[in-house]
Design an enzyme around this catalytic site. Sequence first.
Site, PDB file in Angstrom:
ATOM      1  N   PRO A   1     -17.443   3.574   3.060  1.00  0.00           N
ATOM      2  CG  PRO A   1     -18.013   1.302   2.302  1.00  0.00           C
ATOM      3  CD  PRO A   1     -17.579   2.027   3.443  1.00  0.00           C
ATOM      4  CD  GLU A   2     -21.254   9.026   2.690  1.00  0.00           C
ATOM      5  OE1 GLU A   2     -22.322   9.646   2.687  1.00  0.00           O
ATOM      6  OE2 GLU A   2     -20.076   9.964   2.923  1.00  0.00           O
TER       7      GLU A   2
ATOM      8  CG  HIS B   1      -5.448  -5.356   7.189  1.00  0.00           C
ATOM      9  ND1 HIS B   1      -5.112  -5.623   8.456  1.00  0.00           N
ATOM     10  CD2 HIS B   1      -4.497  -4.229   6.917  1.00  0.00           C
ATOM     11  CE1 HIS B   1      -4.233  -4.594   8.940  1.00  0.00           C
ATOM     12  NE2 HIS B   1      -3.761  -3.981   8.060  1.00  0.00           N
TER      13      HIS B   1
ATOM     14  NE  ARG C   1     -10.154   3.454  10.832  1.00  0.00           N
ATOM     15  CZ  ARG C   1     -10.630   4.684  11.112  1.00  0.00           C
ATOM     16  NH1 ARG C   1     -11.065   5.463   9.871  1.00  0.00           N
ATOM     17  NH2 ARG C   1     -10.958   5.428  12.140  1.00  0.00           N
TER      18      ARG C   1
END
Length: 287
Positions: A2-3, A106, A124
């Site tokens: 996300p930005e 996760h 990740r």
Amino acid sequence: MPELPEVEIVRQSLEKKVKNKVIQKVIVKNRNLRFKINSKFKRRLHKKKIKKIDRFSKYLIITFQDESGFIIHLGMSGTIHLHDINKKNTFTNTSFYHSPILPKKHNHVEIQFNKINLIYNDPRRFGYFLTFNNKIELKKKFSHFGPEPFSNSFNAEYIIKYLKKKEKNIKNFLLDQKFVSGIGNIYASEILFFSKINPCTKAKNLKKKECRKILLYSKLVLKEAIKKGGSSIRDFKNINGKKGTFQKDFKVYQRENLKCSKPKCSGIIKKKIISNRSSFFCNYCQK
DNA sequence: AAGAGGCCCTGATAGC
DNA sequence: TGCTATCAGGGCCTCT
């Protein structure tokens, strides 16, 4: 992943759902995120009441009533899921990041409130949590960051002065959080498209007029993205929740070999790897 | 001191 | 229910 716009959407959702709520229990299933979650983490959150949820750049800032709190960075693949325990197997769907389906793997951190659970998922593990004790510690964390695009200190004079004599290409600077905070790989390409600047242009070679365009479109593109709920790139399966729609507005990102969307432009969108990251640009209007 | 490059990690996809 | 390579929205660290 996300930005700034996507993190802002998450912030807005969190504000609606967990503001003024008290943390009852914290479960850390995997402490090995980008930075290891330390042993004090649980203790620092326990029984704390959430006073406000802010965002700076791509960081969520959760502040408690006693001015301590914690930061969440979502890295490339972090998502936050809110689970209303009164509604079995139902997850809030206020945004793309709040999928109605909880991923199976996760789910590294769970923060439990009275009737709602906040679950941090991150395949990740590039994201992280960081606690702070007071305003000073929080301020210190962001002291080396450049201004956000919306900030008054991100102005034409600042940009022109900063980029003068810089050898690196402009795409790199848009990604450089010391120059400007919150822009990532997608929006960097989009901003340069609107500014009609080739991503490989050396910063020092930019004209003042071009610097002003970067200023203008950094604000405009991000604001528009927030308005549209951010960008949802990869389609999650089995989701009925609302997604961001700004990906439909992409002019260059992931549009390799397609025609430039600018009216009357005969250009084709090209992809080029710059500093190991994909960049997209029109070979005609971004010469 | 600025700039280049490696690296952290898993998963999806393309090509063989 | 093949294998292997490549790529993914970030950013820290090290070396020159």
